[in-house]
Scaffold this motif. Structure first.
Motif, PDB file in Angstrom:
ATOM      1  N   ALA A 112      64.516 -37.592  63.516  1.00  0.00           N
ATOM      2  CA  ALA A 112      65.140 -38.750  64.156  1.00  0.00           C
ATOM      3  C   ALA A 112      66.334 -39.205  63.331  1.00  0.00           C
ATOM      4  N   ARG A 113      67.201 -39.953  64.018  1.00  0.00           N
ATOM      5  CA  ARG A 113      68.359 -40.538  63.329  1.00  0.00           C
ATOM      6  C   ARG A 113      68.341 -42.047  63.583  1.00  0.00           C
ATOM      7  N   LEU A 114      68.532 -42.809  62.507  1.00  0.00           N
ATOM      8  CA  LEU A 114      68.602 -44.259  62.672  1.00  0.00           C
ATOM      9  C   LEU A 114      69.869 -44.596  63.454  1.00  0.00           C
ATOM     10  N   ASP A 115      69.699 -45.388  64.513  1.00  0.00           N
ATOM     11  CA  ASP A 115      70.830 -45.680  65.400  1.00  0.00           C
ATOM     12  C   ASP A 115      71.948 -46.422  64.677  1.00  0.00           C
TER      13      ASP A 115
ATOM     14  N   LEU B 212      61.413 -47.313  64.586  1.00  0.00           N
ATOM     15  CA  LEU B 212      60.623 -47.085  63.375  1.00  0.00           C
ATOM     16  C   LEU B 212      59.744 -48.318  63.190  1.00  0.00           C
TER      17      LEU B 212
ATOM     18  N   ALA C 149      56.909 -43.719  64.450  1.00  0.00           N
ATOM     19  CA  ALA C 149      57.896 -44.118  65.453  1.00  0.00           C
ATOM     20  C   ALA C 149      57.251 -44.157  66.828  1.00  0.00           C
TER      21      ALA C 149
ATOM     22  N   SER D 261      65.917 -49.221  65.517  1.00  0.00           N
ATOM     23  CA  SER D 261      65.849 -48.231  66.601  1.00  0.00           C
ATOM     24  C   SER D 261      66.294 -46.859  66.098  1.00  0.00           C
ATOM     25  N   LEU D 262      65.688 -45.848  66.704  1.00  0.00           N
ATOM     26  CA  LEU D 262      65.923 -44.454  66.313  1.00  0.00           C
ATOM     27  C   LEU D 262      66.269 -43.641  67.549  1.00  0.00           C
TER      28      LEU D 262
END
Lengths: 351, 353
Positions: free
Chosen positions: B43-46, B96, B103, B115-116
């Motif tokens: 995942a990537r942190l928004d 997260l 998540a 948010s991710l």
């Protein structure tokens, strides 16, 4: 107790002394002198003391309810008393007028023997002497208690008790009062055990109670270690006084079912014969279940469980799975319907 | 291998929930595989998310900034005192919900959590979804020589601190002691505190990949207890501390206590309570199970008056964490409170002293 011995004049700065809430029934005009000698203080004796070191209680609640910030050197007027507070201190009236502590913000002087781990040391005070009247007699709260209670039929009495200190009893009582006021009742409220403090009384007053009394009005600064017959008389007198011109009385009993005076009061005939409904406050589901078992076994008219346990939805749901008694949140109590259903039959019987 | 798969980027943060991942092998990310319960995802942190704390597998609390890549486990996660989540809704948006790397779709929606964007499922070179390794139980019947259970009567009863104190006490006694917590909220710091205190091993829900106990049969939960205790026994622990979190009224514990195994997997039970009445009720209910309650502790021990009330009502000692961490008090508790099962082949040397 009026021991006529030579008294000393009040200090020059007496007018600035902070009179604590627990001493409210004694007018300052009655305070004429000091008895500083080697005396043994008694429960309810008024003491003039100087603050030496600020500790847990950084404020003293005044007669009008304001919480005055304390500073070293301030003069305070307190009452000697015993304290039972599982989340704060256990303390006793000392054997002499030596240095001791302010063991409650409402205005009690005593010597602490145990304290909750989260508490700092109590505020240290140095008694200057017992306050006395113009004849050198000690000023004691009992001499300023309400007169004997009038004999009259009682309206319905809703008793609020709990599992422990800080279980949500007063909040529940206040919400019950709000609900009953909203339903059109004239509500009186009293707190029959505990430690002298305005916090709970003001909450019940602010919730709409037209008359609010506590054991201080019956002459006692606190009820810990009060002889049991006296405790029953305090209960009887207070609800009788509170009930005047009211059509329902809400009574709060302090501490938890494991506390000796609380347990005794809940089992005594005076309460059993007067309690129309009983609401029990608990902080968690297991304490709620314990209270239900205890109160049902004691044959008391338990009608609802409430308190801190209802603050979280998960805890409320878990409690409902454990008990048979309705679990009502503060908001539900404030609607008044549930209490009205409990007290209306009793009200009709009185009428 | 899906054509869109790509290698797990270097520098991806691995949180505590992924601590059992075998990072020695080449891992890939398959964007076409969806999130599901227990799935390991990249995942990537928004970009519009606030910086977030992430408890790394190695124990450090790292700050995660927008754009940072992180491995998370998507799950139905229940945390009564924190943020719970369900599986992510359609698409790859999630949040997260736990700094240990869980998540999902937060419950309720209004809670503000980082948010991710889920980028795909972590797979091996054969395109098989990887799952963190769980404990492998050789024999479910083994457990440490002495096993004590710490049962939380209610949330907020400070059972974790009580367990930690017991651990310190047993370590001071010279025993090999391990801790097991088969379910409950993720709490990497609790595990690290136990290891720092000298635990030979400290197992928690990550080791069983059990994120949620809703609907799990009590027999399986008891089995999870056995599994972690057996692992402690395999590590030659003399003493096992089994912590059952969440409170006796929580669904998991309530079900477990209503369906106990023929033999409880512990020799003694210490309840952590916040107040005297709750302790009384716990003892009352546990007596019906013939559970060997030997002491009361937890938050109640902060109040001398509450301790007195509980002792008067139950007849049991109420011990502070300081007392439990002292060897003399612990020895007395074990020798007076426990009837050592005859099947125990040996007693820890220090305890026998």
């Amino acid at each position: 107790m009026n021991t006529a011995i030579e008294s000393f004049p009040l200090p020059a700065d007496f007018a600035r002394a902070r009179q604590a809430f627990a001493t409210r029934r004694v007018p300052s005009a009655a305070m004429k002198g000091l008895l500083p000698g080697p005396l043994r203080p008694a429960v309810g004796d008024l003491v003039l003391a100087r603050v030496e070191k600020i500790g847990q209680h950084k404020q003293s609640e005044l007669v009008n309810g304001r919480k005055a910030t304390l500073h070293p050197g301030d003069l305070v007027i307190l009452a000697y008393g015993n304290r039972y507070a599982p989340d704060q201190f256990e303390a006793f009236v000392p054997l002499d007028l030596g240095p001791c502590r302010m063991i409650a913000g409402g205005g009690l002087a005593g010597r602490d023997v145990a304290r909750h781990a989260s508490m700092a040391e109590p505020t240290a005070i140095r008694p200057l002497g017992l306050l006395c009247d113009g004849q050198g007699g000690r000023l004691n709260l009992r001499d300023y208690a309400l007169p004997a209670a009038p004999q009259a039929p009682l309206p319905p009495v809703v008793v609020v008790c709990g599992s422990s200190m800080n279980a949500g009893k007063t909040h529940s009582a206040a919400m019950i009062i709000r609900g009953l006021c909203a339903q059109g009742y004239r509500v009186g409220a009293c707190k029959v055990t505990g430690t002298g403090s305005g916090n709970d009384l003001w909450k019940m007053h602010d919730a709409g109670a037209l008359r609010v009394l506590d054991f201080v009005d019956a002459g006692w600064p606190s009820t810990y270690l009060t002889p049991l017959p006296v405790l029953e008389r305090i209960y009887t007198d207070l609800i009788a006084h509170t009930a005047i011109d009211m059509n329902v009385v809400v009574v709060e009993i302090a501490d938890g079912l494991g506390q000796a005076e609380t347990a005794h009061l809940l089992r005594c005939d005076a309460l059993r014969q007067t309690a129309t409904a009983l609401v029990y406050a608990a902080p968690d589901p297991m304490a709620a279940a314990a209270g239900e078992r205890w109160l049902v076994e004691a044959g008391l008219p338990l009608v609802a469980l409430s308190g801190l346990v209802t603050a979280r939805a998960e805890d409320s749901e878990e409690t409902r799975a454990l008990v048979k008694t309705p679990v009502l949140s503060a908001g539900q109590l404030a609607l008044g319907d549930a209490m009205r259903r409990c007290i209306d039959p009793a009200l009709r019987a009185v009428a | 291998m899906s054509p869109s798969s790509f290698p797990l980027p270097r520098g991806t943060r691995i949180p505590d929930s992924g601590r059992q991942l075998d990072l020695a092998q080449q891992l890939w990310v398959d964007p076409e595989q969806p999130a599901e319960d227990g799935a390991v995802m990249l995942a990537r942190l928004d970009a519009d998310a606030a910086p977030a704390t992430l408890n790394l597998a190695e124990g450090r609390a790292a700050t995660l900034f927008p754009g940072d890549l992180v491995v998370v486990v998507t799950a139905r996660y229940r945390a009564p005192l924190a943020v719970s989540c369900d599986l992510p809704l359609c698409g790859m948006g999630a949040a997260l919900v736990c700094p240990d790397g869980i998540a999902g779709q937060p419950l309720p929606d209004s809670l503000r959590v980082p948010s991710l964007s889920l980028l795909g499922r972590v797979v091996d070179s054969s395109d098989r979804a990887v799952r963190p390794a769980t404990l492998k139980l050789a024999s479910g019947s083994q457990r440490p020589v002495l096993t004590l259970c710490v049962l939380s009567v209610a949330r907020g009863a400070r059972a974790a601190a009580l367990t930690h104190a017991l651990l310190r006490g047993f370590v001071s006694l010279g025993t090999r002691v391990g801790a097991a917590r088969p379910f409950g909220m993720l709490n990497a710091s609790e595990r690290w505190r136990q290891l720092d205190a000298g635990a030979v091993a400290a197992f928690d829900p990550v080791d069983l990949q059990r994120w949620c106990t809703d609907g799990v049969p009590p027999s399986l939960l008891w089995h999870d207890c056995d599994e972690q205790l057996a692992e402690l026994a395999a590590l030659n622990c003399d003493v096992g501390l089994l912590r059952l979190p969440g409170g006796m009224a929580s669904n998991a514990i309530y079900q477990m206590l209503n369906a106990p195994p023929p033999t409880l997997p512990f020799d003694g039970l210490i309840i952590a309570a916040a107040d005297a009445m709750a302790a009384v009720e716990a003892c009352h209910r546990l007596a019906n199970l013939s559970a060997p309650v030997i002491a009361i502790g937890g938050a109640i021990s902060q109040s001398p008056l509450a301790m007195r009330e509980a002792t008067l009502a139950t007849g049991l000692p109420v011990l502070s964490n300081n007392a439990l961490a002292q060897t003399s008090e612990l020895q007395r508790l074990v020798s007076e409170g426990l009837q050592a099962p005859s099947s125990i082949p040996r007693a820890p040397l220090a305890l026998a002293a």
